[in-house]
Each structure stands twice: as structure tokens, then as C-alpha cells.
Scaffold this active site. Structure first.
Site, PDB file in Angstrom:
ATOM      1  N   ASP A 235       0.899  -1.156   0.051  1.00  0.00           N
ATOM      2  CA  ASP A 235       0.080   0.256  -0.071  1.00  0.00           C
ATOM      3  C   ASP A 235       0.799   1.234  -0.075  1.00  0.00           C
ATOM      4  O   ASP A 235       0.316   2.412  -0.192  1.00  0.00           O
ATOM      5  CB  ASP A 235      -0.821   0.059   1.309  1.00  0.00           C
ATOM      6  CG  ASP A 235      -0.281   0.028   2.603  1.00  0.00           C
ATOM      7  OD1 ASP A 235       1.224  -0.094   2.593  1.00  0.00           O
ATOM      8  OD2 ASP A 235      -0.841   0.174   3.594  1.00  0.00           O
ATOM      9  N   GLU A 236       2.031   1.175   0.345  1.00  0.00           N
ATOM     10  CA  GLU A 236       2.959   2.164   0.357  1.00  0.00           C
ATOM     11  C   GLU A 236       3.220   3.006  -0.826  1.00  0.00           C
ATOM     12  O   GLU A 236       3.806   4.016  -1.001  1.00  0.00           O
ATOM     13  CB  GLU A 236       4.422   1.979   0.834  1.00  0.00           C
ATOM     14  CG  GLU A 236       4.478   1.382   2.417  1.00  0.00           C
ATOM     15  CD  GLU A 236       5.591   1.145   3.167  1.00  0.00           C
ATOM     16  OE1 GLU A 236       6.319   1.901   3.103  1.00  0.00           O
ATOM     17  OE2 GLU A 236       5.497   0.253   4.137  1.00  0.00           O
TER      18      GLU A 236
ATOM     19  N   TYR B   7      12.215   3.091  -1.108  1.00  0.00           N
ATOM     20  CA  TYR B   7      11.425   1.477  -1.107  1.00  0.00           C
ATOM     21  C   TYR B   7      10.287   1.516  -1.962  1.00  0.00           C
ATOM     22  O   TYR B   7       9.827   0.744  -2.915  1.00  0.00           O
ATOM     23  CB  TYR B   7      11.037   1.084   0.227  1.00  0.00           C
ATOM     24  CG  TYR B   7      10.204   0.208   0.574  1.00  0.00           C
ATOM     25  CD1 TYR B   7      10.404  -1.247  -0.111  1.00  0.00           C
ATOM     26  CD2 TYR B   7       9.119   0.043   1.236  1.00  0.00           C
ATOM     27  CE1 TYR B   7       9.383  -2.288  -0.010  1.00  0.00           C
ATOM     28  CE2 TYR B   7       7.972  -0.819   1.118  1.00  0.00           C
ATOM     29  CZ  TYR B   7       8.281  -2.148   0.512  1.00  0.00           C
ATOM     30  OH  TYR B   7       7.357  -3.286   0.614  1.00  0.00           O
TER      31      TYR B   7
ATOM     32  N   LYS C 170       8.888  -0.163  -5.501  1.00  0.00           N
ATOM     33  CA  LYS C 170       7.950  -1.023  -5.497  1.00  0.00           C
ATOM     34  C   LYS C 170       6.982  -0.463  -6.414  1.00  0.00           C
ATOM     35  O   LYS C 170       6.197  -1.326  -7.567  1.00  0.00           O
ATOM     36  CB  LYS C 170       7.260  -1.339  -4.231  1.00  0.00           C
ATOM     37  CG  LYS C 170       7.878  -2.050  -3.175  1.00  0.00           C
ATOM     38  CD  LYS C 170       8.235  -3.423  -3.567  1.00  0.00           C
ATOM     39  CE  LYS C 170       7.093  -4.067  -3.702  1.00  0.00           C
ATOM     40  NZ  LYS C 170       7.262  -5.749  -3.882  1.00  0.00           N
TER      41      LYS C 170
HETATM   42  P1  NAD Z   1      11.640  -9.709   3.592  1.00  0.00           P
HETATM   43  O1  NAD Z   1      12.518  -8.551   3.635  1.00  0.00           O
HETATM   44  O2  NAD Z   1      11.257 -10.520   5.040  1.00  0.00           O
HETATM   45  O3  NAD Z   1      12.028 -10.989   2.587  1.00  0.00           O
HETATM   46  C1  NAD Z   1      12.424 -10.669   1.256  1.00  0.00           C
HETATM   47  C2  NAD Z   1      13.288 -11.968   0.744  1.00  0.00           C
HETATM   48  O4  NAD Z   1      13.524 -11.800  -0.483  1.00  0.00           O
HETATM   49  C3  NAD Z   1      14.391 -12.290   1.709  1.00  0.00           C
HETATM   50  O5  NAD Z   1      14.402 -13.645   1.700  1.00  0.00           O
HETATM   51  C4  NAD Z   1      15.376 -11.899   0.664  1.00  0.00           C
HETATM   52  O6  NAD Z   1      16.569 -12.916   0.725  1.00  0.00           O
HETATM   53  C5  NAD Z   1      14.805 -12.080  -0.803  1.00  0.00           C
HETATM   54  N1  NAD Z   1      15.386 -11.411  -1.894  1.00  0.00           N
HETATM   55  C6  NAD Z   1      15.917  -9.867  -1.768  1.00  0.00           C
HETATM   56  N2  NAD Z   1      16.377  -9.476  -2.897  1.00  0.00           N
HETATM   57  C7  NAD Z   1      16.285 -10.480  -3.782  1.00  0.00           C
HETATM   58  C8  NAD Z   1      16.878 -10.742  -4.983  1.00  0.00           C
HETATM   59  N3  NAD Z   1      17.473  -9.766  -5.586  1.00  0.00           N
HETATM   60  N4  NAD Z   1      16.925 -12.084  -5.620  1.00  0.00           N
HETATM   61  C9  NAD Z   1      16.272 -13.122  -5.013  1.00  0.00           C
HETATM   62  N5  NAD Z   1      15.702 -13.009  -3.522  1.00  0.00           N
HETATM   63  C10 NAD Z   1      15.970 -11.872  -3.107  1.00  0.00           C
HETATM   64  O7  NAD Z   1      10.217  -9.042   3.056  1.00  0.00           O
HETATM   65  P2  NAD Z   1       8.878  -9.627   3.241  1.00  0.00           P
HETATM   66  O8  NAD Z   1       8.531  -8.536   4.605  1.00  0.00           O
HETATM   67  O9  NAD Z   1       8.413 -10.767   3.374  1.00  0.00           O
HETATM   68  O10 NAD Z   1       8.051  -8.965   2.035  1.00  0.00           O
HETATM   69  C11 NAD Z   1       7.704  -9.645   0.970  1.00  0.00           C
HETATM   70  C12 NAD Z   1       7.062  -8.871  -0.275  1.00  0.00           C
HETATM   71  O11 NAD Z   1       5.950  -8.249   0.265  1.00  0.00           O
HETATM   72  C13 NAD Z   1       7.901  -7.627  -0.726  1.00  0.00           C
HETATM   73  O12 NAD Z   1       7.649  -7.843  -2.031  1.00  0.00           O
HETATM   74  C14 NAD Z   1       7.508  -6.640  -0.078  1.00  0.00           C
HETATM   75  O13 NAD Z   1       7.495  -5.317  -0.798  1.00  0.00           O
HETATM   76  C15 NAD Z   1       5.986  -6.963   0.194  1.00  0.00           C
HETATM   77  N6  NAD Z   1       5.233  -6.343   1.152  1.00  0.00           N
HETATM   78  C16 NAD Z   1       5.481  -6.427   2.443  1.00  0.00           C
HETATM   79  C17 NAD Z   1       5.074  -5.862   3.505  1.00  0.00           C
HETATM   80  C18 NAD Z   1       5.404  -6.241   5.080  1.00  0.00           C
HETATM   81  O14 NAD Z   1       4.588  -5.642   5.893  1.00  0.00           O
HETATM   82  N7  NAD Z   1       6.312  -7.035   5.369  1.00  0.00           N
HETATM   83  C19 NAD Z   1       3.789  -5.223   3.305  1.00  0.00           C
HETATM   84  C20 NAD Z   1       3.393  -4.991   1.865  1.00  0.00           C
HETATM   85  C21 NAD Z   1       4.130  -5.581   0.996  1.00  0.00           C
HETATM   86  P1  TYD Z   2       8.116  -0.467   9.900  1.00  0.00           P
HETATM   87  O1  TYD Z   2       8.055  -1.927  10.777  1.00  0.00           O
HETATM   88  O2  TYD Z   2       9.560  -0.369   9.600  1.00  0.00           O
HETATM   89  O3  TYD Z   2       7.153  -0.615   8.628  1.00  0.00           O
HETATM   90  P2  TYD Z   2       6.807   0.476   7.481  1.00  0.00           P
HETATM   91  O4  TYD Z   2       7.849   1.682   7.834  1.00  0.00           O
HETATM   92  O5  TYD Z   2       7.297  -0.233   6.205  1.00  0.00           O
HETATM   93  O6  TYD Z   2       5.468   0.907   7.557  1.00  0.00           O
HETATM   94  O7  TYD Z   2       7.624   0.723  10.943  1.00  0.00           O
HETATM   95  C1  TYD Z   2       6.136   0.650  11.325  1.00  0.00           C
HETATM   96  C2  TYD Z   2       5.619   1.926  11.914  1.00  0.00           C
HETATM   97  O8  TYD Z   2       6.659   2.015  13.079  1.00  0.00           O
HETATM   98  C3  TYD Z   2       6.466   3.090  11.106  1.00  0.00           C
HETATM   99  O9  TYD Z   2       5.489   4.062  11.522  1.00  0.00           O
HETATM  100  C4  TYD Z   2       7.777   3.498  11.619  1.00  0.00           C
HETATM  101  C5  TYD Z   2       7.590   2.746  13.284  1.00  0.00           C
HETATM  102  N1  TYD Z   2       8.549   2.408  13.702  1.00  0.00           N
HETATM  103  C6  TYD Z   2       8.956   2.833  15.202  1.00  0.00           C
HETATM  104  O10 TYD Z   2       8.285   3.568  15.880  1.00  0.00           O
HETATM  105  N2  TYD Z   2      10.198   2.225  15.862  1.00  0.00           N
HETATM  106  C7  TYD Z   2      10.604   1.260  15.383  1.00  0.00           C
HETATM  107  O11 TYD Z   2      11.867   0.589  15.875  1.00  0.00           O
HETATM  108  C8  TYD Z   2      10.422   0.858  14.061  1.00  0.00           C
HETATM  109  C9  TYD Z   2      11.322  -0.340  13.294  1.00  0.00           C
HETATM  110  C10 TYD Z   2       9.398   1.474  13.418  1.00  0.00           C
END
Ligand code: NAD
Ligand code: TYD
Length: 339
Positions: A125-126, A151, A155
Site C-alpha cells: 500500500d506504500e 522503497y 515497488k
Molecule cells: P523480507 O525482507 O522479509 O524478505 C524478502 C526476501 O526476498 C528475503 O528472503 C530476501 O533474501 C529475498 N530477496 C531480496 N532480494 C532478492 C533478490 N534480488 N533475488 C532473490 N531474492 C531476494 O520481505 P517481506 O516482508 O517478506 O516482503 C515480501 C514482499 O511483500 C515484498 O515484495 C514486499 O515489498 C511486500 N510487502 C511487505 C509488507 C510487510 O509488511 N512486510 C507489506 C506490503 C508488501
Molecule cells: P516498519 O515496521 O518499519 O514498517 P513501515 O515503515 O514499512 O510501515 O514501521 C512501522 C511503523 O513503526 C512506522 O511508522 C515506523 C515505526 N517504527 C517505530 O516507531 N520504531 C521502530 O523501531 C521501527 C522499526 C518502526
């Protein structure tokens, strides 16, 4: 639609690994290949208990030759691999363009050549930017793109390229834009796991000042079910927004909820310097996936949060080595405690 051979990129990361566990359990007849570079955020130990049920390939999605090899014979690509942490994108932005934008492009081009039946792209959603704190509107599938961090910009670039491949080449794609996930195997750099881990280690929560920023929290299991439904019943070419039940909860409220669950005093919160360009609020309208595919979260935010705390209490051997790396990142990148 039923798939038999899936390629899951980023399957050793947080959401990807939860999805691999989910798929092995719910679709045991399918063949899964995981392609993951094992960056600092990728952990093979996360897949240990199912290692005999999947093919794991260590490699970069930018490596065209390798991608062609692992995608050959696959019907469905589920693409999670990405650099995912906003704070790291501020300190080292190039790697985000490389993996998130260019890496996605390599996968798309290969999928087009190999005539893959479905390419599902996991986005965020970012890409829509942020919502003023006082506003009551939410992001939906028609929201315009206005990313604010390296980031989210990388995306956004990947989303545009996915749609361009659908429009120009007829690639059968779907996209999901989800809100902040939380749950098991969440890397300790992110807010919820970092806070739980710091509390478990006797440290304070580090709250980016002023702490009133709002996120829409989605449990990773709910997210995995949403992706499954999109793969089974989603319409080709469509985008689905996925969010949680935690409406309007600020970071400071999340911090207080954690202290309550963990039975700790209110003074275990420390305000630290804010992130530059910090998005103040995300909120996702998930009416479309609810109406069209029948998806909704299974539990409330509070229920999932309690389960998450429990998971971190019980899985210290998983997070201990990772928490050290993660805290080192914050220490060397100059996070300052405000007095
Ligand atoms: P993460 O950082 O925990 O994991 C990312 C994985 O991708 C890792 O295992 C890393 O080794 C692998 N990776 C990174 N670059 C690579 C490359 N060039 N080639 C092959 N592998 C590679 O991320 P996540 O939180 O699991 O996010 C997964 C997906 O979901 C991402 O596309 C992220 O943008 C999206 N997303 C995440 C969140 C969230 O809250 N975590 C929210 C919205 C969308
Ligand atoms: P984060 O988990 O980094 O996700 P995103 O920035 O992608 O939303 O952060 C979630 C929210 O928490 C964001 O508003 C930043 C804040 N935050 C803290 O206040 N303290 C922390 O230690 C971290 C990592 C994030």
C-alpha cells in the site's frame, strides 16, 4: 484455477516463507521451487521443517540465466522477493531499485518468453504515499501512485512494469497491494517484532517520534489466504488491496498493547529521532477482495498480536542471531534517543 508447479521468489523471507508453509499445508500435491538470494532478510532455517517438500534454489532474481532455468516448466510465479525495509532504503537506496524494479523486470520478461499461466506480484500500500492523519479516506485499487521512500518508489516502478507486461504482451498477471504484515518469522528490524524482542531482552521499545503514525496491520496468515484466493479465483489483470482489522491504531497504541500483553510498565517506551520523510498514515479499503472473492481477516488485531508475542517468546533461537544484526543496523545508522 489449479496450479501444479509454483515458483515462489523471496520464499525465505518473512511473508514468502509463511506463504511456502501455508501452501505446502493446503496444497500438498503441488511442486514448489523457492528462489531466494538469502540476503540479510532471508533465512533458510525458516524453511527447515519443510525442506524435503520443496526445491530451494539460492540465487538472485536479476540473474536472467538462472531465472530462465528455474522458471522452465512452472505454471505460476508468486513474486515476493524484494528489499523491504524503508529505513534501509534511506541509507542504501540503489539496492532497492536493483532488486525491486530491475529484478521484477527480469522475472516478467522470462515469464513472457516461457508463456507462464499466472504471474502474481506482491506489492504494498506504500506505493500510494500516505494519508493525512485527520483524513478518513483509505487507499483502494483506484488510488493514484505517490510513493515517498526509495522503497515504495521502487515497488511502484515494479507495479507499473507488471501492468505494462499485461497490457503490451498479454501476460496473465494479478497484483495485490497489502498493508503492514506481522506474525511469525518477521525479521527483527520491523516495528512489531523489534519491539517484542527488545522487551523480551529487557530493553525499551524505540518509538519514532512522535509515535502518532498510523499503520493498517494485517496478519501474515490472513495475507496468505488472500493470495491463495486471488490465485484460485482472482480475475486476470486485476489488482486487489488487502488490509487488516486494526483501523486507526497508532504506533504508540501498538506499543501500549504490547506492554499490556507482556505485563510490563508503561515507561518501557523510549522516543527516538524520526525517520526522514516518514509516512504518517496508511489505511486500506479491502472491499473489493471481500465482495469479489469472499476474503476477510480471521481474527482481530489484538488476538493476532497476542499470538505473535507468544510466537516470539517460544522461538528465541530463530530471532536471537538476527536481532543482533538488526540492532547493529540501527546503532550504526545513528538512531538517537530523545531525552
Ligand atoms: P523480507 O525482507 O522479509 O524478505 C524478502 C526476501 O526476498 C528475503 O528472503 C530476501 O533474501 C529475498 N530477496 C531480496 N532480494 C532478492 C533478490 N534480488 N533475488 C532473490 N531474492 C531476494 O520481505 P517481506 O516482508 O517478506 O516482503 C515480501 C514482499 O511483500 C515484498 O515484495 C514486499 O515489498 C511486500 N510487502 C511487505 C509488507 C510487510 O509488511 N512486510 C507489506 C506490503 C508488501
Ligand atoms: P516498519 O515496521 O518499519 O514498517 P513501515 O515503515 O514499512 O510501515 O514501521 C512501522 C511503523 O513503526 C512506522 O511508522 C515506523 C515505526 N517504527 C517505530 O516507531 N520504531 C521502530 O523501531 C521501527 C522499526 C518502526
Amino acid at each position: 484455477m489449479n496450479y501444479m508447479k509454483l515458483l515462489i521468489t523471496g520464499g525465505a523471507g518473512f511473508i514468502g516463507s509463511n506463504f511456502v508453509h501455508y501452501w505446502v499445508k493446503t496444497h500438498p500435491e503441488d511442486e514448489i521451487t523457492v528462489l531466494d538470494k538469502l540476503t540479510y532478510a532471508g533465512n533458510l532455517s525458516t524453511l527447515d521443517s519443510i525442506k524435503d517438500k520443496i526445491n530451494f534454489v539460492e540465487g538472485d532474481i536479476i540473474d536472467e540465466e538462472l531465472v530462465a532455468k528455474v522458471m522452465t516448466g512452472v505454471d505460476c510465479v508468486v513474486h515476493f522477493a524484494a528489499e523491504s525495509h524503508v529505513d534501509r532504503s534511506i541509507h542504501d537506496p540503489y539496492v532497492f531499485t536493483r532488486s525491486n524494479a530491475l529484478g521484477t523486470h527480469v522475472l516478467l520478461e522470462t515469464a513472457r518468453r516461457l508463456k507462464i499461466s499466472r504471474f502474481h506480484h506482491i506489492s504494498t500500500d506504500e506505493v500510494f504515499g500516505d494519508i493525512p492523519l485527520e483524513a478518513d479516506w483509505k487507499f483502494n485499487e483506484d488510488s493514484s501512485y505517490k510513493p515517498s521512500s526509495p522503497y515504495s518508489a521502487s515497488k511502484a516502478g515494479s507495479d507499473h512494469m507488471v501492468r505494462a507486461y499485461a497490457h503490451t504482451f498479454g501476460l496473465p498477471i494479478t497484483i495485490s497491494n497489502c498493508s503492514n504484515n506481522f506474525g511469525p518469522y518477521h525479521y527483527p528490524e520491523k516495528f512489531i517484532p523489534r519491539s517484542i524482542i527488545r522487551l523480551l531482552q529487557g530493553e525499551n521499545i524505540r518509538l519514532y517520534t512522535p509515535g502518532n503514525q498510523v499503520r493498517d496491520w494485517l496478519h501474515v496468515n490472513d495475507h496468505c489466504r488472500a493470495i491463495d484466493l486471488i490465485l484460485q479465483k482472482g480475475k486476470l489483470g486485476e489488482t486487489y488491496c488487502v488490509g487488516g482489522l486494526a483501523k486507526g491504531i497508532s504506533n504508540i497504541e501498538v506499543a501500549h498493547k504490547l506492554l499490556k500483553i507482556m505485563d510490563l510498565p508503561e515507561d518501557r517506551i523510549e522516543l527516538v529521532t524520526d525517520r526522514p520523510g516518514h509516512d504518517v498514515k496508511y489505511d486500506v479499503d479491502w472491499t473489493k477482495i471481500n465482495k469479489e472473492l469472499g476474503w476477510e481477516p480471521q481474527h482481530t488485531f489484538d488476538e493476532w498480536l497476542e499470538q505473535t508475542v507468544e510466537w516470539y517468546k517460544n522461538n528465541q533461537s530463530w530471532w536471537k542471531p538476527l536481532a543482533e544484526e538488526s540492532e547493529q543496523f540501527y546503532q550504526t545508522k545513528g538512531e538517537e534517543v530523545l531525552k
